[in-house]
Design an enzyme around this catalytic site. Sequence first.
Site, PDB file in Angstrom:
ATOM      1  CE1 TYR A 115      41.817 -22.898  -6.166  1.00 20.92           C
ATOM      2  CE2 TYR A 115      44.129 -23.520  -5.988  1.00 20.92           C
ATOM      3  CZ  TYR A 115      43.135 -22.754  -6.567  1.00 20.92           C
ATOM      4  OH  TYR A 115      43.452 -21.861  -7.551  1.00 20.92           O
ATOM      5  CE1 TYR A 154      48.283 -23.034  -6.930  1.00 17.40           C
ATOM      6  CE2 TYR A 154      46.820 -21.257  -6.232  1.00 17.40           C
ATOM      7  CZ  TYR A 154      47.228 -22.177  -7.185  1.00 17.40           C
ATOM      8  OH  TYR A 154      46.578 -22.250  -8.394  1.00 17.40           O
ATOM      9  NE  ARG A 164      49.631 -19.869 -11.393  1.00 16.01           N
ATOM     10  CZ  ARG A 164      48.539 -19.367 -11.986  1.00 16.01           C
ATOM     11  NH1 ARG A 164      47.389 -20.015 -11.888  1.00 16.01           N
ATOM     12  NH2 ARG A 164      48.592 -18.253 -12.683  1.00 16.01           N
ATOM     13  CG  HIS A 167      45.096 -17.369  -9.607  1.00 16.40           C
ATOM     14  ND1 HIS A 167      46.204 -17.847  -8.937  1.00 16.40           N
ATOM     15  CD2 HIS A 167      44.378 -18.477  -9.958  1.00 16.40           C
ATOM     16  CE1 HIS A 167      46.166 -19.163  -8.887  1.00 16.40           C
ATOM     17  NE2 HIS A 167      45.064 -19.577  -9.489  1.00 16.40           N
ATOM     18  CG  HIS A 169      40.741 -20.623 -11.258  1.00 20.60           C
ATOM     19  ND1 HIS A 169      41.594 -21.024 -12.262  1.00 20.60           N
ATOM     20  CD2 HIS A 169      41.401 -20.845 -10.093  1.00 20.60           C
ATOM     21  CE1 HIS A 169      42.716 -21.473 -11.734  1.00 20.60           C
ATOM     22  NE2 HIS A 169      42.627 -21.371 -10.421  1.00 20.60           N
TER      23      HIS A 169
END
Length: 246
Positions: A115, A154, A164, A167, A169
């Site tokens: 991120y 990640y 994870r 995906h 959000h």
Amino acid sequence: MAALEGAAEQDRAAGLITSPHPARAYTPYRSSVARHPRQPLVEIDALADPEAVELSGPAFGVTDITDLDADLTRQHHGEPLGERITVSGRILDRGGRPVRGQLVEIWQANASGRYAHQRDQHPAPLDPHFTGAGRCLTDDQGRYEFTTIKPGAYPWRNHDNAWRPAHIHFSLFGSAFTQRLITQMYFPGDPLFAYDPILSSVTDPAARARLVAAYDHERTRPEWSLGYHWDIVLDGPSATWIEEGR
């Protein structure tokens, strides 16, 4: 996770009513145990407290959207690295009716699984041409569409060797600030599904499957992007899981 899912399956087999949403204190998802509410919600009387009006505002809409917000690959001077994708679908109510003029926001990791946020310090490269955030309004048919980059997996330190699955959000704002709903969209066939306690906290297999987008060749654009389709249902027996656990 297997024990909790097995217990939920036994409840369904016995005819007990089970929620498609996960329990707030889902033990394998360690951070939810520490931060979920433990006391009942307090109802505030807006007439007795004039400042309570702030709980229903601000509302967001047309004036908050620019032409580049829905295309995360065009927000910088260069093109981001990774697999370009188009994600589209509809926002629907429990009766299948479109939710018009809904502000839809997304945020995600880049193709390397990182991120653009100061708290994300794991050793994966940042992409100077990808911020990983976008927004749009649904049209009269409840449709939304984003062009972006497929995010990478990640690590997240919830447990040993925790990763994870890829995906995106999603945030829906409704007509007031307090109506905000948050969920996550996953990609089909991810091998990390079985190891992810956030996805596994949705113990109803049908509800969990509704979080996975479908590859859509009709939405795939020649020499440009792969297409994925994902609808969000706000309420009812086919509702999409949301993080608030309603």
